[in-house]
Design an enzyme around this catalytic site. Structure first.
Site: not given
Length: 337
Positions: A91-93, A252, A257-258
């Site tokens: 997970c990017g965030h 989201d 991010g991803t």
């Protein structure tokens, strides 16, 4: 009522997308890998995931992460991402938020240079974050994600009410079915959330019927959980606006991010952007952005891939020490769908 174990958490948001960071109370097996830690959680602490992600402590759109000890000296910490339904590979965030929270709350030693590097072990692979800070202020996170690649292009399917569309299957730390909404009437905006959620779940099932998902080098990664809708941006300077639909239809709030990693791989494969070309991505709320860049090429086995970086900032919301009564079915967590 009786005395219960206590679990300490930190709450953040990244451009509106929440994160519950669970950093204490779980006795991970010594020396275990990140996959072994996830298996341990699934077998022994899945009740904790449900209790913190679902009501009455969480909500249908809550997202979280178990912050774990590293499995070796190659890493500084492990990240196991969760929501009210299941586990995610990356997970990017969340990485932006947990890295900033670790620096802000003294969970990692600050580098005197003002840029602290944190090596995270995830079930998707190594993710390296750098966190900028100045005095008592933590400014932003930039992370290099796992390599991204396009697995399939132009997967044809029918979306009810919007006609025939095509999707690309792209890996960016999770697998995404990426769908161009330009030319349709469906707009990405909070007021269209229910429709975006419903259409995302339909699209995901259609894509799952058409393609087999398998990561080139990681045998355990073989699932499509995310669908990304995109169209023209509403913020000047952004390349696109998108929303990621996942799990039970959650949306989201952030640019993702991803998701930004996958979108850059998607656009690079189609010749829209090149390597070392910075881009800006816009999310559902239209109020914040992420910065992305593909900094090079690599391979995943025999498959060409690109190296994405993503930069963003997160806000601290608060902390909590939760006690959980596992004998109370309501206290143990529930969802209203």
């Amino acid at each position: 009522m009786r005395v219960q174990d206590v679990y300490n958490v930190i709450y953040t948001h990244t451009e509106g997308e929440p994160l519950c960071i669970i950093y204490s109370g779980v006795p991970y097996p010594a020396g275990s890998t990140i996959l072994e830690k996830r298996a341990f959680l699934e077998e022994n602490y899945d009740w904790l995931r449900k209790a913190l992600m679902r009501e009455p402590r969480g909500h249908a759109d809550m997202f979280g992460v178990f912050l774990t000890p590293p499995s070796s000296r190659d890493y500084d910490a492990g990240l196991i991402y969760i929501d009210g339904k299941e586990y995610s590979h990356m997970c990017g965030h969340g990485t932006i938020a947990v890295a900033m929270a670790m620096v802000a709350n003294g969970l990692v030693a600050r580098d005197p240079s003002g840029l602290t590097r944190i090596r995270f072990e995830t079930t998707a692979g190594l993710v390296v974050a750098e966190v900028a800070h100045e005095g008592d202020r933590v400014l932003w996170t930039r992370f290099e994600n796992v390599p991204a690649y396009v697995a399939a292009q132009d997967i044809a399917f029918e979306l009810p009410g919007y006609g025939p569309l095509k999707a690309d299957l792209v890996w960016g730390g999770n697998y995404f079915g990426i769908i161009d909404l330009r030319g349709t009437s469906l707009r990405i905006a909070p007021e269209n959330g229910s429709e975006l959620s419903r259409m995302g779940l339909i699209a995901r099932e259609e894509i799952r019927k058409k393609v087999k998902v398998q990561h080139p080098t990681e045998a355990h990664i073989n699932n499509l959980n995310f669908v990304t809708f995109w169209h023209e941006p509403t913020i000047e300077g952004c390349l696109y606006k998108n929303v990621h639909v996942f799990s039970a239809g959650q949306l989201d709030r952030s640019p993702g991010g991803t998701g930004t990693s996958a979108m850059m791989a998607y656009f690079e494969a189609r010749g829209v952007i090149g390597l070392n070309q910075p881009i800006t991505s816009e999310g559902l709320l239209g109020s914040g952005t992420f910065e992305g860049c593909l900094i090079g090429e690599t391979t995943l086995g025999t498959v060409r891939a690109v190296r994405p970086t993503v930069k963003g900032t997160a806000g601290m919301l608060g902390t909590a020490s939760w006690t959980i009564n596992r004998e109370d079915p309501v206290d143990a967590g529930f969802l209203v769908l």
